[in-house]
Design an enzyme around this catalytic site. Sequence first.
Site, PDB file in Angstrom:
ATOM      1  CG  ASP A 230      -2.076  -0.973   0.929  1.00  0.00           C
ATOM      2  OD1 ASP A 230      -1.887  -2.179   1.162  1.00  0.00           O
ATOM      3  OD2 ASP A 230      -3.126  -0.530   0.423  1.00  0.00           O
ATOM      4  CE  LYS A 241      -5.834  -5.121   4.212  1.00  0.00           C
ATOM      5  NZ  LYS A 241      -6.566  -3.953   4.741  1.00  0.00           N
TER       6      LYS A 241
END
Length: 327
Positions: A230, A241
Amino acid sequence: MAQPLCTLREDGDALVVLDQTCLPGEVSYVRLATLEQAADAIRVMRVRGAPLIGATAAYGVALALQHGIDLARAIDQLTSTRPTAVNLRWALERMRRRLAALTGPQLVATAWQEARAIADADRAANQAIGRHGLDLLRAMPSLPIRLMTHCNAGWLATVAHGTALAPVYAAQAAGLDMQVWVSETRPRNQGLLTAWELAQAGIAHTLIADNAAGLLMMQGRVDLVIVGADRIAANGDTANKIGTYLKALAARAHGIPFYIAAPVSTIDFDCPDGSRIPIEERAAAELAAGAVPVANPAFDVTPAGLIAGIITEQGVIAADRLGTLRR
Ligand code: MRU
C-alpha cells in the site's frame, strides 16, 4: 490469462466499477456519477487495493469537475477516504499538476484523459511486474512452485493483471505448475477474493487462516512469498495488509524469500521510513460486536531488511536501492 471481468470502465459521463463488497458471492457493477459516489466507493471498499483506489480517485476528480466542483475541494474529499495506500495521493497529485492551470470544457476533457492515462499506465505496469516476477519463478529449483500470498493483490485490486498475482498469471501462461497458499486476511477476508480470482483462472490454491502461515513454512511447504503493498517508504520499509509483517518474520526464520510486488506509484519517495506511514484504524465492529475493547489496525509495516526484493515494472530492485528507479 484473459481476465474474465474488468474492475472499472467508463460509461458515458460516469464510471462503472465492480462492487467488491458483493464478492465472492455475486458479481455486481455499480455506476459512479458523482464525486460523493466515487469517494464513498473507496471509503466503503467497493473498490479496494492501492492501484485501483488511485485510478478510481482520478476518475472521481473528473466526475467532480464535470459537476462544477472546485478541483481543490474534490482532491481534499478524495484524499480523506483512506489513509495508507499512497497511490491515492499519487494519482490525485498527478491530476492536480495536470489540471491546475486549465478552465472550462478543456478542464473537464483533460481530467477524463488524465484519469484514463493513469488507468492505462497501471495496466501496463502490472503486466511488466508479471514479466519480471516470472523470471524469479522460473529460477525456482522445483515444481510445482508453492507460493504464499496475503490479502488480495490480484486483478481485483488493480485496473488489470494485479501486482502480487501478476507473476502467478504469467507463470500459468508460461506453463509453470503453481500452487498458491492464500491467507484469509482478518478481519475483512480479502483472501476469499484471491481464492475466487484463482479459481476463475483455474490455478491450484488453498485457503488458510493467517495464523497457519508459520506452520506451513516450518514444514517446508512454502517456496516463496509474494505480497502487494500500500505504501513503500524511500528506505524500502513496506506497508501492506495487517499480518504481512508476521509472514515476513516467519519467512526469514525459515530461509524463504519474501518479495513485494508493486508499481513505482506505490513508492512514497517523500516518506523516509516506515515509522512515518499512516496506518488506517478500522471500525471495532469488524472484529467484535458489543462492548469489547478493540484495536483494529488495517496495515502493518515490514522492515526493508526482511524483503528479498521489490518487483516493479522497472525490474526487481533491492529494497535499499529504490533511489535508482525512474519516477
Ligand atoms: O484494505 P485493502 O483491501 O484495500 O488492502 C489491500 C492490500 O493490502 C493490498 O495488498 C495492496 O493494496 C496491494 S493491491 C495490488
